[in-house]
Design a protein around this motif. Structure first.
Motif, PDB file in Angstrom:
ATOM      1  N   UNK A  29       7.686  16.149  -4.983  1.00 24.10           N
ATOM      2  CA  UNK A  29       6.915  15.193  -4.267  1.00 24.10           C
ATOM      3  C   UNK A  29       7.442  14.188  -3.131  1.00 24.10           C
ATOM      4  N   UNK A  30       6.440  13.660  -2.630  1.00 26.04           N
ATOM      5  CA  UNK A  30       7.062  12.866  -0.651  1.00 26.04           C
ATOM      6  C   UNK A  30       5.463  12.152  -1.250  1.00 26.04           C
ATOM      7  N   UNK A  31       6.519  10.742  -0.594  1.00 32.07           N
ATOM      8  CA  UNK A  31       5.001  10.136  -0.042  1.00 32.07           C
ATOM      9  C   UNK A  31       4.717   9.965   1.896  1.00 32.07           C
ATOM     10  N   UNK A  59       1.076  -0.603  -0.159  1.00 30.40           N
ATOM     11  CA  UNK A  59       0.075   0.110  -0.449  1.00 30.40           C
ATOM     12  C   UNK A  59       0.974   1.056   0.397  1.00 30.40           C
ATOM     13  N   UNK A  60       0.313   2.107  -0.668  1.00 30.02           N
ATOM     14  CA  UNK A  60       1.227   3.804  -1.148  1.00 30.02           C
ATOM     15  C   UNK A  60       0.552   4.204   0.268  1.00 30.02           C
ATOM     16  N   UNK A  61       1.388   5.822   0.480  1.00 31.02           N
ATOM     17  CA  UNK A  61       0.703   6.573   1.075  1.00 31.02           C
ATOM     18  C   UNK A  61       0.009   7.824   0.090  1.00 31.02           C
ATOM     19  N   UNK A  62      -0.848   8.713   1.042  1.00 31.73           N
ATOM     20  CA  UNK A  62      -0.923   9.735  -0.274  1.00 31.73           C
ATOM     21  C   UNK A  62       0.355  10.284  -0.665  1.00 31.73           C
ATOM     22  N   UNK A  63       0.609  11.011  -1.915  1.00 35.53           N
ATOM     23  CA  UNK A  63       1.669  11.620  -1.481  1.00 35.53           C
ATOM     24  C   UNK A  63       1.810  13.463  -1.764  1.00 35.53           C
ATOM     25  N   UNK A  64       2.644  14.077  -0.841  1.00 34.54           N
ATOM     26  CA  UNK A  64       2.881  15.416  -0.549  1.00 34.54           C
ATOM     27  C   UNK A  64       3.205  16.033  -1.209  1.00 34.54           C
ATOM     28  N   UNK A  65       2.602  17.141  -2.219  1.00 33.73           N
ATOM     29  CA  UNK A  65       3.942  17.767  -3.554  1.00 33.73           C
ATOM     30  C   UNK A  65       4.332  19.075  -3.208  1.00 33.73           C
ATOM     31  N   UNK A  66       5.222  19.389  -3.478  1.00 37.61           N
ATOM     32  CA  UNK A  66       5.582  21.178  -3.287  1.00 37.61           C
ATOM     33  C   UNK A  66       5.100  22.211  -3.060  1.00 37.61           C
ATOM     34  N   UNK A  67       5.308  23.007  -2.003  1.00 36.64           N
ATOM     35  CA  UNK A  67       4.386  24.218  -1.645  1.00 36.64           C
ATOM     36  C   UNK A  67       4.616  24.884  -2.835  1.00 36.64           C
TER      37      UNK A  67
END
Length: 154
Positions: free
Chosen positions: A148-150, A9-17
């Motif tokens: 991005x990061x997970x 299962x992968x996490x949600x992506x966080x995008x660079x602000x």
């Protein structure tokens, strides 16, 4: 469903602000409330919070300027703390990593004004714009600059 196949299962992506601002606390006696507010709202996903390696002021990252108004209102209403936001000389943020930990640590040590830590203590490189980012990337081929990061839940 699966019968023995390996899966992850992968996490949600966080995008660079796209918008970065320094948080200015109006009443310095409310540092604990501000820290709690920023931690809670970052966990919610409303904002990304960065802690500079030099200095003590938090930097917040949001997708658009309207989020700053929402952030300020929520901190005031829920944490009884007034904040303001100041410009920073950065417009681009990228998570940094490397297969070579020594080179990553050297890069971080050589760029203390530009490297911050996110809420999970991951290093993030801040720079003025995309041109600066390309310039630093060209000179540091062993460093990966991720947009991005997970985010993986605990």
């Amino acid at each position: 469903m699966t019968q023995g196949e390996a899966f992850r299962f992968t996490g949600l992506p966080a995008f660079a602000p796209e918008v970065l601002r320094r948080v200015r606390l109006e009443d310095t006696s409310k540092v604990k409330q501000l820290r709690r507010a920023l931690e809670d709202l970052a966990e919610e996903g409303l904002v990304q919070v960065f802690r500079p390696m030099i200095g003590s002021s938090w930097i917040v990252g949001v997708v658009g300027p309207l989020q700053l108004d929402v952030l300020s209102s929520r901190i005031a209403a829920e944490y009884k703390t007034e904040v303001a936001f100041e410009p920073v000389p950065f417009g681009t943020a990228r998570w940094i990593r490397s297969e070579n930990d020594a080179k990553l640590q050297t890069f971080i040590r050589e760029n203390p004004m530009n490297v911050v830590r996110d809420r999970d203590e991951r290093p993030v490189y801040l720079c003025r714009d995309e041109w600066d980012l390309r310039y630093i990337m060209d000179r540091n081929k062993d460093i990966v600059f991720d947009g991005t990061r997970e985010i993986v839940g605990m």
